[in-house]
Design a protein around this motif. Structure first.
Motif, short mmCIF file in Angstrom:
data_model
loop_
_atom_site.label_atom_id
_atom_site.label_comp_id
_atom_site.label_asym_id
_atom_site.label_seq_id
_atom_site.Cartn_x
_atom_site.Cartn_y
_atom_site.Cartn_z
N GLN A 43 3.76 39.32 129.01
CA GLN A 43 4.09 38.45 130.13
C GLN A 43 3.08 37.31 130.23
O GLN A 43 2.00 37.36 129.64
N GLU A 44 3.44 36.31 130.99
CA GLU A 44 2.52 35.21 131.30
C GLU A 44 1.87 35.52 132.65
O GLU A 44 2.53 35.50 133.69
N VAL A 45 0.57 35.82 132.61
CA VAL A 45 -0.13 36.29 133.80
C VAL A 45 -1.32 35.39 134.06
O VAL A 45 -2.10 35.08 133.16
N THR A 52 1.47 40.26 141.70
CA THR A 52 2.92 40.38 141.85
C THR A 52 3.53 40.87 140.55
O THR A 52 2.88 40.92 139.51
N PHE A 53 4.79 41.23 140.61
CA PHE A 53 5.50 41.66 139.41
C PHE A 53 6.52 40.61 138.97
O PHE A 53 7.35 40.87 138.11
N ILE A 54 6.44 39.42 139.55
CA ILE A 54 7.35 38.33 139.20
C ILE A 54 6.62 37.44 138.19
O ILE A 54 5.91 36.50 138.55
N ARG A 55 6.78 37.77 136.92
CA ARG A 55 6.09 37.05 135.87
C ARG A 55 7.06 36.75 134.73
O ARG A 55 7.89 37.60 134.40
#
Length: 300
Positions: A43-45, A52-55
């Motif tokens: 993921q792009e973090v 959050t878990f919106i990635r």
């Protein structure tokens, strides 16, 4: 569920509970963070999306970007050198000490216990001790090397790019040698001494007895020790934090310290997770080798 609870109260399911509770604890404390870390590597973090878990899902982009960086391969090379040199040094010195203590002599038990002091000390404490030993101006190591005529001027072990990695390797060898010595001593104690007496009567020398009896009889033990050494060495972090901090200019940086640096100093959590996943793969391979070695030892 009611039937299961009833089985617990009458003792029939008590063994299930004993297994389920520690497995649940391991899953929560180790399994979930591991899964979370693996997902984060795809993921792009950043700092704003970490909680959050919106990635965005980026696939293998983080892995491709990681291996495209110019510092990646030197750091991986440092990691390989650190692992190989540390395991070789710990094993060879530990084996020599185990053979030395194999025959009892006055004070052997006391000396053997003294060697364990390094193993029970925290890594940061060991790092602080070796900071003093490796000091360029007032270090004990430089003093002895000058007295022996090995060097003519001081070596700045921690700040010289040519020696910084070897400074941590020396500290790690000192830290893990006693652990190797104890395990190898246990393996040596399991070899019947009748075999050596028979070989000696047949005219076998010291080296012949070592290569025809000692090494073959300890093959599974040696495999287990090297596998454990690989696992512990790949997890070594404290010595780098306490001695060189990966410097200068990444000359002593290794993958495990780099993963921490990327995540908690550069706040590049995705790349830090990617490095961690690569390290986890190697640790799991070492763990499989260790399990196979212990199984062979039990069968033997």
């Amino acid at each position: 569920m009611k039937r299961f609870l009833t089985s617990l109260t009458d003792g029939r399911g008590f063994d299930i509970g004993l297994v389920a509770l520690p497995l649940g604890f391991l899953f929560v404390m180790s399994g979930l963070p591991l899964i979370y870390n693996v997902l984060m590597s795809f993921q792009e973090v950043d700092m704003f999306s970490l909680g959050t878990f919106i990635r965005p899902f980026v696939g293998f982009k983080n892995y491709i970007a990681l291996f495209s960086q110019p510092e990646t391969w030197p750091i991986l090379r440092n990691t390989a050198v650190f692992v190989v040199a540390s395991i070789a040094g710990q094993f060879l010195i530990g084996f020599g000490l185990a053979l030395f203590f194999w025959n009892d002599f006055p004070g052997s038990s006391w000396l053997r216990g003294l060697f364990l002091v390094s193993w029970v000390m925290p890594g940061l404490v060991v790092g602080a001790i070796w900071n003093w030993l490796l000091s360029g101006d007032f270090g004990v190591l430089n003093y002895f090397l000058r007295e022996l005529g090995v060097i003519s001027s001081n070596i700045f072990w921690r700040s010289d790019p040519h020696y910084s990695l070897w400074a941590v390797i020396l500290a790690n060898i000192w830290l893990g040698t006693s652990f190797n010595m104890i395990l190898l001593s246990v393996g040596l104690s399991g070899i019947p001494k009748d075999l050596y007496e028979a070989a000696e009567l047949d005219g076998a020398g010291v080296f012949q007895r070592f290569f025809t009896i000692t090494l073959p009889m300890m093959r599974s033990t040696i495999g287990a020790i090297i596998s454990l050494g690989l696992i512990f060495t790949l997890q070594q972090f404290d010595l780098f934090a306490g001695i060189t901090s990966g410097g200068p200019n990444n000359s002593s940086n290794v993958a495990q310290y780099w993963a921490w640096d990327l995540s908690f100093k550069q706040y590049d959590f995705a790349r830090g997770a990617t490095v961690s996943v690569i390290m986890i793969v190697f640790v799991m391979i070492a763990a499989v080798i260790y399990v196979r070695s212990t199984r062979q030892e039990v069968r033997g």
